[in-house]
Design an enzyme around this catalytic site. Structure first.
Site, PDB file in Angstrom:
ATOM      1  N   SER A 167       0.844  -1.190   0.000  1.00 37.27           N
ATOM      2  CA  SER A 167       0.000   0.000   0.000  1.00 37.27           C
ATOM      3  C   SER A 167       0.884   1.247   0.000  1.00 37.27           C
ATOM      4  O   SER A 167       1.626   1.493   0.966  1.00 37.27           O
ATOM      5  CB  SER A 167      -0.890   0.012   1.238  1.00 37.27           C
ATOM      6  OG  SER A 167      -1.421   1.312   1.404  1.00 37.27           O
ATOM      7  N   HIS A 177      -1.177  -1.238  -4.283  1.00 39.16           N
ATOM      8  CA  HIS A 177      -2.464  -0.871  -3.683  1.00 39.16           C
ATOM      9  C   HIS A 177      -2.465   0.624  -3.385  1.00 39.16           C
ATOM     10  O   HIS A 177      -1.556   1.130  -2.737  1.00 39.16           O
ATOM     11  CB  HIS A 177      -2.627  -1.696  -2.406  1.00 39.16           C
ATOM     12  CG  HIS A 177      -3.908  -1.539  -1.666  1.00 39.16           C
ATOM     13  ND1 HIS A 177      -5.043  -2.252  -1.987  1.00 39.16           N
ATOM     14  CD2 HIS A 177      -4.247  -0.770  -0.598  1.00 39.16           C
ATOM     15  CE1 HIS A 177      -6.018  -1.939  -1.138  1.00 39.16           C
ATOM     16  NE2 HIS A 177      -5.563  -1.027  -0.289  1.00 39.16           N
ATOM     17  N   ASP A 208      -4.639   3.656  -1.704  1.00 37.13           N
ATOM     18  CA  ASP A 208      -5.729   3.951  -0.773  1.00 37.13           C
ATOM     19  C   ASP A 208      -6.223   5.377  -0.970  1.00 37.13           C
ATOM     20  O   ASP A 208      -5.558   6.338  -0.581  1.00 37.13           O
ATOM     21  CB  ASP A 208      -5.227   3.789   0.665  1.00 37.13           C
ATOM     22  CG  ASP A 208      -5.045   2.337   1.042  1.00 37.13           C
ATOM     23  OD1 ASP A 208      -5.993   1.558   0.887  1.00 37.13           O
ATOM     24  OD2 ASP A 208      -3.933   1.976   1.482  1.00 37.13           O
ATOM     25  N   MET A 224      -8.795   8.158   0.103  1.00 33.05           N
ATOM     26  CA  MET A 224      -9.674   8.500   1.242  1.00 33.05           C
ATOM     27  C   MET A 224     -10.150   9.938   1.091  1.00 33.05           C
ATOM     28  O   MET A 224      -9.374  10.820   0.709  1.00 33.05           O
ATOM     29  CB  MET A 224      -8.898   8.369   2.551  1.00 33.05           C
ATOM     30  CG  MET A 224      -8.250   7.007   2.754  1.00 33.05           C
ATOM     31  SD  MET A 224      -7.511   6.879   4.383  1.00 33.05           S
ATOM     32  CE  MET A 224      -6.566   5.350   4.205  1.00 33.05           C
ATOM     33  N   HIS A 265      -8.220   1.223  -4.023  1.00 34.62           N
ATOM     34  CA  HIS A 265      -9.158   1.003  -2.918  1.00 34.62           C
ATOM     35  C   HIS A 265      -9.816   2.339  -2.588  1.00 34.62           C
ATOM     36  O   HIS A 265      -9.188   3.211  -1.989  1.00 34.62           O
ATOM     37  CB  HIS A 265      -8.360   0.449  -1.722  1.00 34.62           C
ATOM     38  CG  HIS A 265      -9.183   0.185  -0.495  1.00 34.62           C
ATOM     39  ND1 HIS A 265      -8.603  -0.110   0.720  1.00 34.62           N
ATOM     40  CD2 HIS A 265     -10.535   0.163  -0.288  1.00 34.62           C
ATOM     41  CE1 HIS A 265      -9.561  -0.306   1.621  1.00 34.62           C
ATOM     42  NE2 HIS A 265     -10.735  -0.122   1.033  1.00 34.62           N
ATOM     43  N   MET A 313     -11.981   4.565  -0.550  1.00 38.61           N
ATOM     44  CA  MET A 313     -12.658   4.781   0.730  1.00 38.61           C
ATOM     45  C   MET A 313     -13.297   6.161   0.660  1.00 38.61           C
ATOM     46  O   MET A 313     -12.888   7.107   1.342  1.00 38.61           O
ATOM     47  CB  MET A 313     -11.649   4.656   1.877  1.00 38.61           C
ATOM     48  CG  MET A 313     -11.263   3.204   2.153  1.00 38.61           C
ATOM     49  SD  MET A 313      -9.720   3.049   3.059  1.00 38.61           S
ATOM     50  CE  MET A 313      -8.571   3.181   1.705  1.00 38.61           C
ATOM     51  N   MET A 354     -11.871  -6.206   5.295  1.00 38.39           N
ATOM     52  CA  MET A 354     -11.000  -5.282   6.040  1.00 38.39           C
ATOM     53  C   MET A 354     -10.659  -5.901   7.396  1.00 38.39           C
ATOM     54  O   MET A 354     -11.546  -6.349   8.134  1.00 38.39           O
ATOM     55  CB  MET A 354     -11.701  -3.940   6.269  1.00 38.39           C
ATOM     56  CG  MET A 354     -11.888  -3.084   5.036  1.00 38.39           C
ATOM     57  SD  MET A 354     -10.362  -2.643   4.158  1.00 38.39           S
ATOM     58  CE  MET A 354      -9.424  -1.760   5.427  1.00 38.39           C
ATOM     59  N   PHE A 374      -6.533   4.477   8.284  1.00 38.06           N
ATOM     60  CA  PHE A 374      -5.143   4.740   8.658  1.00 38.06           C
ATOM     61  C   PHE A 374      -4.304   3.484   8.517  1.00 38.06           C
ATOM     62  O   PHE A 374      -4.808   2.380   8.746  1.00 38.06           O
ATOM     63  CB  PHE A 374      -5.071   5.221  10.115  1.00 38.06           C
ATOM     64  CG  PHE A 374      -5.830   6.498  10.347  1.00 38.06           C
ATOM     65  CD1 PHE A 374      -5.248   7.735  10.073  1.00 38.06           C
ATOM     66  CD2 PHE A 374      -7.141   6.471  10.796  1.00 38.06           C
ATOM     67  CE1 PHE A 374      -5.966   8.906  10.243  1.00 38.06           C
ATOM     68  CE2 PHE A 374      -7.867   7.642  10.976  1.00 38.06           C
ATOM     69  CZ  PHE A 374      -7.279   8.875  10.699  1.00 38.06           C
ATOM     70  N   GLY A 420      -0.945   1.262   9.876  1.00 42.10           N
ATOM     71  CA  GLY A 420      -0.284   1.029  11.154  1.00 42.10           C
ATOM     72  C   GLY A 420      -1.179   0.562  12.287  1.00 42.10           C
ATOM     73  O   GLY A 420      -0.767   0.595  13.445  1.00 42.10           O
ATOM     74  N   ASP A 448      -6.860  -6.592   4.180  1.00 42.63           N
ATOM     75  CA  ASP A 448      -6.207  -5.278   4.226  1.00 42.63           C
ATOM     76  C   ASP A 448      -6.237  -4.741   5.650  1.00 42.63           C
ATOM     77  O   ASP A 448      -7.316  -4.490   6.195  1.00 42.63           O
ATOM     78  CB  ASP A 448      -6.958  -4.328   3.277  1.00 42.63           C
ATOM     79  CG  ASP A 448      -6.308  -2.953   3.154  1.00 42.63           C
ATOM     80  OD1 ASP A 448      -5.241  -2.732   3.734  1.00 42.63           O
ATOM     81  OD2 ASP A 448      -6.904  -2.114   2.453  1.00 42.63           O
TER      82      ASP A 448
END
Ligand code: DX5
Ligand code: ZN
Length: 227
Positions: A10, A35, A37, A39, A68, A70, A139, A145, A147, A177
């Site tokens: 990611s 990947h 992300d 958002m 992905h 979001m 998920m 986020f 981490g 993920d």
């Protein structure tokens, strides 16, 4: 049908000042997917990047670009991400009452269509769509986020979806993920995941992103599930 396992670093956790180099390094090290992300600060609290970064990732590699989304009402943005060079786009079941419309729009652009569910979303949201999916995303953290720790009951959720995919003889990929590292990757793979997303465990790995990819691939090569 079970497919060979793919690792999807990611780029959320990449050094964006050196995006092209980092992308090249993880692909050279054996990552088959990339990947991205996206958002929007509404569907999830965090705000990241949009189609220009997908375009930059596309330009940096010929690996499979996995977007992905979001974002709320993702059906508004399918063309923009297809134009940017995505190979596959995943939307969230929770983000729209029109998930079916969004998935159809993705396939109409000739891309692979994915549907994601958050940790407490009933798996029936995936089950009903499974025959029309190229990818099901379970998920294993709350999206938003990098981490965060892997939610343990995700194993059981992956097993359930893997069972449906195999029973129906589908070619749908099963992606996990969130919180994937050298300890959780073999667990998720044994539970049936065949696309593993990892951000922190790749880009913040001791020794750098290539070492992170190597460590993750090694961790799953010892897993019980054939890869
Ligand atoms: C979380 C994102 C993930 C994130 C995973 O909302 O969808 O793809 O990058 O990061 P790690 O691997 O650090 O949990
Ligand atoms: Zn993601």
């Amino acid at each position: 049908m079970r497919q060979s396992l793919a690792l999807a670093p990611s780029v959320l956790s990449a050094d964006l000042g050196h995006l092209a180099e980092q992308v090249a390094a993880v692909v050279d090290a054996g990552a088959a997917w990339l990947h991205v992300d996206v958002m929007d600060g509404h569907f999830v609290p965090n705000l990241t990047f949009g189609a220009p970064v997908v375009r930059a990732v596309r330009a940096a590699s010929s690996a499979y670009v996995d977007v992905h989304l979001m974002i709320e009402a993702p059906e508004r943005w399918i063309d923009a991400y297809a134009d940017a060079g995505a190979d596959g786009i995943t939307v969230h079941a929770e983000a729209t009452p029109h998930a079916h419309r969004a998935l159809r729009a993705i396939r109409e652009r000739g891309l692979k269509a994915g549907l994601a569910v958050n940790p407490f979303t009933p798996l029936s949201a995936l089950e009903v769509a499974l025959d029309e999916l190229d990818l099901a995303l379970v998920m294993s953290v709350d999206p938003g986020f990098g981490g965060q720790p892997y939610i343990a009951r995700s194993d059981e959720r992956l097993r359930t979806v893997r069972g449906w995919i195999d029973e129906r003889g589908l070619e749908c990929r099963l992606q996990v993920d969130g919180g994937i590292d050298a300890l959780t990757a073999p667990r998720a793979a044994s539970a049936g995941a065949d696309v593993l997303v990892a951000g922190t465990a790749v880009f913040a790995a001791p020794g750098g992103p290539a070492a992170g990819v190597a460590r993750l691939l090694q961790s799953v090569s010892a897993s019980t599930r054939p890869i």
